[in-house]
Scaffold this active site. Structure first.
Site, PDB file in Angstrom:
ATOM      1  N   GLU A  89       0.806  -1.226   0.000  1.00  0.00           N
ATOM      2  CA  GLU A  89       0.000   0.000   0.000  1.00  0.00           C
ATOM      3  C   GLU A  89       0.836   1.271   0.000  1.00  0.00           C
ATOM      4  OE1 GLU A  89      -2.895  -0.201   3.141  1.00  0.00           O
ATOM      5  OE2 GLU A  89      -3.992  -1.811   2.167  1.00  0.00           O
TER       6      GLU A  89
ATOM      7  N   GLU B  88      -5.223  -8.796   1.092  1.00  0.00           N
ATOM      8  CA  GLU B  88      -5.906  -8.503   2.356  1.00  0.00           C
ATOM      9  C   GLU B  88      -7.375  -8.263   2.068  1.00  0.00           C
ATOM     10  OE1 GLU B  88      -4.388  -5.193   4.658  1.00  0.00           O
ATOM     11  OE2 GLU B  88      -2.310  -5.781   4.253  1.00  0.00           O
TER      12      GLU B  88
HETATM   13  C1  FCB Z   1      -4.296  -2.277   5.523  1.00  0.00           C
HETATM   14  C2  FCB Z   1      -2.893  -2.516   6.021  1.00  0.00           C
HETATM   15  C3  FCB Z   1      -2.840  -3.501   7.159  1.00  0.00           C
HETATM   16  C4  FCB Z   1      -3.950  -3.250   8.149  1.00  0.00           C
HETATM   17  C5  FCB Z   1      -5.287  -3.230   7.448  1.00  0.00           C
HETATM   18  C6  FCB Z   1      -6.463  -3.040   8.353  1.00  0.00           C
HETATM   19  O1  FCB Z   1      -4.345  -1.071   4.862  1.00  0.00           O
HETATM   20  O2  FCB Z   1      -2.101  -3.000   4.964  1.00  0.00           O
HETATM   21  O3  FCB Z   1      -1.571  -3.427   7.748  1.00  0.00           O
HETATM   22  O4  FCB Z   1      -3.705  -2.065   8.803  1.00  0.00           O
HETATM   23  O5  FCB Z   1      -5.275  -2.205   6.496  1.00  0.00           O
END
Ligand code: FCB
Length: 492
Positions: free
Chosen positions: A168, A396
């Site tokens: 990110e 994620e």
């Molecule tokens: C993402 C991050 C991770 C965590 C989630 C909730 O943006 O990559 O580390 O904080 O959000």
């Protein structure tokens, strides 16, 4: 919607994700150097309740037990990150043998139980010494990153095939150098813009550094994506959505795939502000082997009757004093002090961004993020259309709720089960629509240190009692285990 393993291609991987700083603790162990997050946690007011990740989930000391948990859950892929300050305590020089040995053992343990090790090289914990030397705004940090990538590929590349370079980039550069909400806590538009450019260079350099050592490795990177919709179907709102999309979704991908920053961004940013030099276009442009996606929400954008101006938008969110919302909070508001903005347009930003809007908005998680599963489907299809065909890994997907164990110590988190089911259904839809999605990683394996929000938001499939470090499968974890095991049986 109920989905099962049969809705996915036979070799689709169901996994979980974590990151080093959020789970490992042991910040002084085995010669680890300081990271910018250690410093940030010590800054009064930076992290809720003054919490720190000094202990976190104590994963550094409990790794074998945690891998056994992964094995019992039946996951086939584990996305973790490597703590750069464990490998190079000052951000340069040879590898610290003890720090390296930890990841070496982790990879061996995972392979022993049939789980793909899927590391990310940079999940936000820069060695403090590199920040002291200028951090991501300094071009030299790209070279340092490539050296570190080469060390990792040399040490683990005989067993690790799939590497993610960054996590990110938009979130850590904007929140770290512009908004001051994440380490290193800077609030400077120029620093942010230069960091954007250095991180793009570092993608190119890191990619080539790994391939030089391990030509067969698959190298990608992970991006936070948020499909942008016009609030109302008018030309002005549609244009505003295009600009928001350039900022959130194309800022780091366009340089890699096309060698240039998005035109919407460049039109109001003088090139010398980015620190761009001749030859950089070639250096940034790399044929990534896959794209990693984290998609937590959509963005709904309106123009407010003004022409979009991205630097001014960034500047105005910088000036906003709001403190809640986690890192999804990019709602655009008017700058409180327009005179400070060196890039003009004192009247407005032309962009107002919400992550929920209108009559049909979804419920929200504890982070304040709207639950909108089709955002994930749209992100996957958008990437495929723009940069594909290309393999995609969902790195994620997950939600925080106020989980409370019942009298038996069990967290009955049915809302989290629904969340994952609906997001998996969105992935299945995207695959049916032509996206080449290889995996889904639930964020997160267990509750952990959620950056500036500390330990309050709980994202885990496994509950962690921080006083005792006891791990307990939540109902969502038991449901995910059933899904993972069914997938494994199909593959057997
Ligand atoms: C993402 C991050 C991770 C965590 C989630 C909730 O943006 O990559 O580390 O904080 O959000």
């Amino acid at each position: 919607m109920i989905v099962d393993a049969a809705a996915f291609p036979p070799h689709f991987k169901f996994g979980v994700a974590t990151s080093a700083y959020q789970i490992e603790g042991a910040i002084d162990a085995d010669g680890r150097g300081r990271s910018i997050w250690d410093t940030f946690c010590e800054t009064p007011g930076a992290v809720e309740r003054g919490e720190s990740a000094a202990v976190a989930c104590d994963h550094y000391h409990r790794m074998p037990e945690d891998v056994a948990l992964l094995r019992d859950m039946g996951v086939s892929s584990y996305r973790f990150s490597i703590g750069w300050p464990r490998i190079q305590p000052t951000g340069k020089g040879p590898a610290n043998a003890k720090g390296m040995a930890f990841y070496d053992r982790l990879v061996d343990e995972l392979l022993r139980v049939g789980i793909r090790p899927f590391p990310t090289l940079y999940h936000w914990d820069l060695p403090q010494a590199l920040e002291d030397a200028g951090g991501w705004p300094a071009r030299d940090t790209a070279t340092r990153f490539a050296d570190y990538a080469a060390l990792m590929a040399t040490a683990l590349g005989d067993r690790v095939q799939d590497w993610a370079l960054f996590n990110e980039s938009f979130i850590f550069t904007s929140r770290g150098y512009l908004l001051g909400r994440y380490a290193p806590g800077k609030r400077d538009l120029g620093d942010f813009l230069r960091a954007v450019h250095t991180v793009s260079l570092a993608h190119g350099d890191g990619f080539h550094a790994i391939k030089a050592v391990r030509p067969q490795a698959r190298v990608g990177s992970v991006f936070a994506l948020a499909p942008c919709e016009p609030a109302v179907d008018t030309p002005a709102d549609r244009e505003a959505a295009v600009y928001a999309d350039a900022l959130f979704n194309r800022l780091f991908l366009d340089p890699l795939f096309h060698g240039t920053h998005p035109a919407e961004f460049l039109e109001s940013v003088p090139e010398n502000v980015l620190g761009q030099e001749p030859g950089d276009e070639r250096r940034m442009r790399v044929p990534l082997d896959f794209i990693g996606v984290n998609c937590y929400y959509r963005l709904v954008v309106s123009a407010g009757g003004e022409r979009p101006n991205l630097p001014f938008f960034l500047f105005s969110i910088r000036n906003d004093a709001r403190t809640t919302g986690g890192h999804g909070d990019f709602s655009g508001r008017r700058a409180t002090d327009p005179h400070e903005n060196p890039y003009g347009n004192p009247y407005g930003t032309g962009l107002r961004i919400e992550n929920a809007f209108g009559r049909d908005h979804g419920a929200r998680t504890e982070m304040g993020w709207e639950i909108w599963p089709n955002a994930l489907r749209d992100a996957l299809l958008l990437l495929t259309e723009r940069y594909g065909p290309i393999p995609i890994e969902v790195c994620e997907s997950g939600c925080a709720f106020a989980d409370v164990p019942d009298a038996d110590g069990v967290v009955r988190d049915t809302a989290r089960i629904t969340y994952h089911q609906d997001h998996l259904a969105a992935v299945a839809d995207a695959i049916a629509g032509g996206a080449d999605v290889k995996s889904y990683h639930a964020w997160s394996l267990f509750d952990n240190f959620e950056w500036a929000s500390g330990y309050r938001p709980r994202f885990g499939l496994v509950h962690v009692d921080y006083a005792t470090q006891r791990r307990t499968l939540k109902s969502s974890g038991a449901w995910y285990r059933t899904l993972c095991q069914a997938a494994r049986q199909r593959q057997a």
